[in-house]
Design a protein around this motif. Sequence first.
Motif, short mmCIF file in Angstrom:
data_model
loop_
_atom_site.label_atom_id
_atom_site.label_comp_id
_atom_site.label_asym_id
_atom_site.label_seq_id
_atom_site.Cartn_x
_atom_site.Cartn_y
_atom_site.Cartn_z
N GLU A 124 20.74 -7.57 -22.11
CA GLU A 124 19.51 -8.66 -21.69
C GLU A 124 19.57 -9.77 -22.54
OE1 GLU A 124 17.59 -8.29 -19.01
OE2 GLU A 124 18.69 -6.23 -18.49
N LYS A 125 19.69 -9.72 -23.88
CA LYS A 125 19.82 -10.90 -24.84
C LYS A 125 20.82 -11.75 -24.44
CE LYS A 125 16.70 -10.91 -28.06
NZ LYS A 125 16.63 -11.56 -29.42
N LYS A 126 21.99 -11.48 -24.24
CA LYS A 126 23.45 -12.27 -24.09
C LYS A 126 23.59 -12.40 -22.41
CE LYS A 126 25.98 -13.23 -27.17
NZ LYS A 126 25.67 -14.41 -27.87
N ASN A 127 22.74 -11.81 -21.66
CA ASN A 127 23.32 -12.03 -20.25
C ASN A 127 24.33 -11.45 -19.86
OD1 ASN A 127 22.35 -12.62 -17.68
ND2 ASN A 127 22.19 -14.85 -18.27
N ALA A 142 22.46 -0.85 -25.99
CA ALA A 142 23.60 -1.69 -25.07
C ALA A 142 22.65 -2.50 -24.14
CB ALA A 142 24.52 -0.49 -24.56
N ASN A 143 21.59 -1.88 -23.56
CA ASN A 143 21.08 -2.58 -22.54
C ASN A 143 20.29 -4.05 -23.16
OD1 ASN A 143 21.28 -1.68 -19.87
ND2 ASN A 143 20.62 0.37 -20.69
N THR A 199 30.76 -12.37 -21.90
CA THR A 199 30.55 -11.14 -23.01
C THR A 199 30.31 -9.89 -22.09
OG1 THR A 199 29.54 -12.93 -24.39
CG2 THR A 199 28.94 -10.51 -24.63
N LEU A 200 30.97 -8.75 -22.50
CA LEU A 200 30.90 -7.67 -22.03
C LEU A 200 30.32 -6.64 -23.17
CD1 LEU A 200 31.37 -5.56 -19.58
CD2 LEU A 200 33.98 -5.24 -20.44
N VAL A 201 29.53 -5.78 -22.87
CA VAL A 201 28.97 -4.67 -23.65
C VAL A 201 29.50 -3.61 -23.32
CG1 VAL A 201 26.82 -3.39 -24.49
CG2 VAL A 201 26.69 -5.91 -23.89
N ILE A 202 30.18 -2.89 -24.13
CA ILE A 202 30.89 -1.45 -23.87
C ILE A 202 30.32 -0.45 -24.64
CG2 ILE A 202 33.12 -0.25 -23.74
CD1 ILE A 202 34.55 -3.01 -23.56
#
Length: 162
Positions: A24-27, A19-20, A4-7
Amino acid sequence: MTDTLVIYYSFTGNAKKIANYVKEKKNADILELEPKTPFSSSYDEVVDEWQNNDIKRDVEIKDVNVDLSKYKNIVLITCTWWYGISPVMKRFLKEYDLSGKNIITASTNAGWIGHSLKDYEALLKDSNIKGELNLRFSSGEGNRDEMITSIKDVDDWIKKLD
Ligand SMILES: Cc1cc2nc3c(=O)[nH]c(=O)nc-3n(C[C@H](O)[C@H](O)[C@H](O)COP(=O)(O)O)c2cc1C
């Protein structure tokens, strides 16, 4: 290794905070989008500039040095600018291919999200959008960082990637 990538793109920090939180939640891994030439640091100047100019105007963004093929799930978060997703996020989605990915989208706003979620849909036709979130914050000058959307709504939105 995470899939998983947060953009995100955030001008005043609200989208960055969420986003942060998702990271944290999804590692998850995280990627911040940036315009090639920074916008003015004055909020009012940027509002004026983007109000008085054609919002469809493009911006260039810094190159993204991340191998997107490593990720199955993508979390997209931007601020709303003039009823749509920020020009930075728009440019990213035009330049980079997220077809086939599972995606959740969100747009921070001060009460007028406009067509932001539809903008994502239009640019992600070949992706699998699993959740959309209106991430509403306060519009008051002194408390623009106060979130109005509940954290439960944020958590429910994140779960849609599971
Ligand atoms: C240039 C500009 C245009 C904006 N346009 C809108 C808008 O159309 N609708 C809205 O609700 N908020 C608008 N806002 C407010 C931001 O979307 C809102 O404060 C958001 O929470 C900021 O997220 P950020 O801290 O991640 O940048 C605008 C802000 C700026 C700087």
